[in-house]
Design an enzyme around this catalytic site. Structure first.
Site, PDB file in Angstrom:
ATOM      1  N   PRO A  80       0.825  -1.214   0.000  1.00 54.91           N
ATOM      2  CA  PRO A  80       0.000   0.000   0.000  1.00 54.91           C
ATOM      3  C   PRO A  80       0.854   1.257   0.000  1.00 54.91           C
ATOM      4  CG  PRO A  80      -0.949  -1.622   1.474  1.00 54.91           C
ATOM      5  CD  PRO A  80       0.360  -2.193   0.994  1.00 54.91           C
ATOM      6  N   CYS A  81       0.502   2.182  -0.900  1.00 58.40           N
ATOM      7  CA  CYS A  81       1.381   3.332  -1.173  1.00 58.40           C
ATOM      8  C   CYS A  81       0.902   4.619  -0.531  1.00 58.40           C
ATOM      9  CB  CYS A  81       1.513   3.535  -2.684  1.00 58.40           C
ATOM     10  SG  CYS A  81      -0.074   3.824  -3.511  1.00 58.40           S
ATOM     11  N   GLN A  82      -0.143   4.577   0.307  1.00 56.89           N
ATOM     12  CA  GLN A  82      -0.689   5.813   0.851  1.00 56.89           C
ATOM     13  C   GLN A  82       0.342   6.678   1.580  1.00 56.89           C
ATOM     14  OE1 GLN A  82      -2.172   2.901   0.968  1.00 56.89           O
ATOM     15  NE2 GLN A  82      -4.275   3.134   0.234  1.00 56.89           N
ATOM     16  N   PHE A  84       3.324   7.217   0.861  1.00 57.45           N
ATOM     17  CA  PHE A  84       4.273   7.824  -0.067  1.00 57.45           C
ATOM     18  C   PHE A  84       3.574   8.610  -1.178  1.00 57.45           C
ATOM     19  CE2 PHE A  84       5.506   3.516   1.292  1.00 57.45           C
ATOM     20  CZ  PHE A  84       6.521   3.855   2.177  1.00 57.45           C
ATOM     21  N   ASN A 121       5.230   0.635  -6.997  1.00 55.79           N
ATOM     22  CA  ASN A 121       4.759   1.610  -6.027  1.00 55.79           C
ATOM     23  C   ASN A 121       4.802   3.002  -6.659  1.00 55.79           C
ATOM     24  OD1 ASN A 121       4.268   2.924  -3.321  1.00 55.79           O
ATOM     25  ND2 ASN A 121       4.590   0.812  -2.653  1.00 55.79           N
TER      26      ASN A 121
END
Length: 348
Positions: A80-82, A84, A121
């Site tokens: 999960p990239c939230q 960044f 990502n």
């Protein structure tokens, strides 16, 4: 003799990464995710088991039972990239639990030592300490690592999305593939969605429950009618402006309450791309935001990709989140093709 690659998809979501790998000819054997809503779309479209489990509890033994015996093993995933995300600049996200998930990915690589690893990502992660630690840890245990920022339209994606892709290999250096399309060859919004039947705001097409447009308030209906493709809210008459548009802090936010353009790739499809007010998500021609089906197609999914079981309600928030968080299949397909080509070249 050509060798098969069998892939396990961590953080699999609805299967964007898996779908692209399958299109390239890889055998996806399982996906892991904690969102139970992803089970149906993953298993229906990928035809592999969906395992609802936190990656923190996944073991080497589980993975080894899933990979196809005798195959080249690939561990793939998009943590999960939230934390960044570029949409969160200026916010300290270091205490959020998602930060540790890339470390869990690293743990599973160290324990199981697959021949191949790929990770996707947001580009911003490349400057983070945790990504450097992840890349360095792979090199320390014998992997050759390649990573780069990939621009979606160069890979055939009808969307101006950039993603960081990493490939790590224990069987020879494999570079992240570059996209081959030039700007004049980019897939556009027109190419992707102009063939879909028209729908009105607040309605759903009879033959596709995903071709569903969110209802607009009377004020937002006036606003979209006053909007032109590629324009901004500066095109509106004064009475349609909101208070935030007249403040200095809001004057620079021009890519909200706006229409897409037919003959360019779309803007990045976010988890809220069905909402006219959260980005340039107005349809180029029809007076509405794009539908969930249109968002999925612009994210790179085929028109027949199934997200909900027949007869179940199509809800904007959870499905928009699944679409916006998905790995674009076009980029995943390019990565899978590069992996397969390298493996087959070594087998010759």
């Amino acid at each position: 003799m050509a060798r098969r690659i069998s892939a396990i998809d961590l953080f699999c979501g609805v299967g964007g990464l898996s779908h692209g790998l399958m299109q390239a000819g890889l055998n996806v054997v399982a996906g892991f995710d904690i969102d139970p809503r992803c089970k149906y779309p993953f298993e229906k479209n990928i035809e592999a088991p969906f395992i609802e489990q936190d990656v923190r509890t996944v073991s080497k033994e589980q993975l080894e039972l899933l990979w196809e015996p005798g195959s080249i093993r690939l561990l793939a995933g998009c943590a999960p990239c939230q934390p960044f995300s570029p949409y969160r600049r200026g916010i300290d996200t270091s205490s959020e639990p998602q930060w540790s998930l890339l470390g869990e990915f690293s743990r599973l690589v160290k324990e199981s030592r697959p021949e191949l690893v790929t990770m996707e990502n947001v580009p911003r992660i490349a400057s983070s300490k945790i990504f450097r630690e992840f890349s360095d840890s792979l090199e320390e245990i014998g992997y050759e690592v390649s990573f780069k920022s990939c621009y979606g339209p160069e890979y055939g994606l009808p969307q101006e999305r950039r993603r960081l892709v990493l490939i790590a290999s224990r069987i020879g250096h494999i570079r992240v593939p570059g996209g081959s399309r030039k700007p004049e060859e980019f897939t556009t919004v027109r190419d992707a969605i102009s063939g879909l039947p028209a729908v009105h705001q607040g309605t759903t097409h009879d033959l596709d429950s995903m071709h569903k447009a969110r209802a607009l308030s009377p004020l937002n209906l006036k606003r979209i009618k006053a909007s032109r493709p590629g324009g901004t809210w500066h095109d509106w008459p004064t009475e349609l402006l909101s208070p935030c548009h007249t403040r200095p802090s809001g004057a620079t936010f021009k890519n909200v309450y706006a229409r897409m353009e037919w003959d360019k790739p779309s803007p990045t499809i976010t988890t809220m791309s069905y909402n006219f007010g959260t980005g340039r998500f107005g349809h180029p021609e029809q007076d509405r935001a794009i539908t969930l089906r249109e968002a999925a197609i612009l994210q790179g999914f085929p028109e027949n990709y199934q997200f909900v079981q027949p007869g179940e309600p199509v809800e904007f928030n959870p499905i928009g989140r699944m679409i916006g968080n998905a790995v674009p299949p076009a980029i995943a397909q390019a990565v899978g093709s590069a992996l397969l080509a390298a493996v087959n070249q070594q087998a010759c």
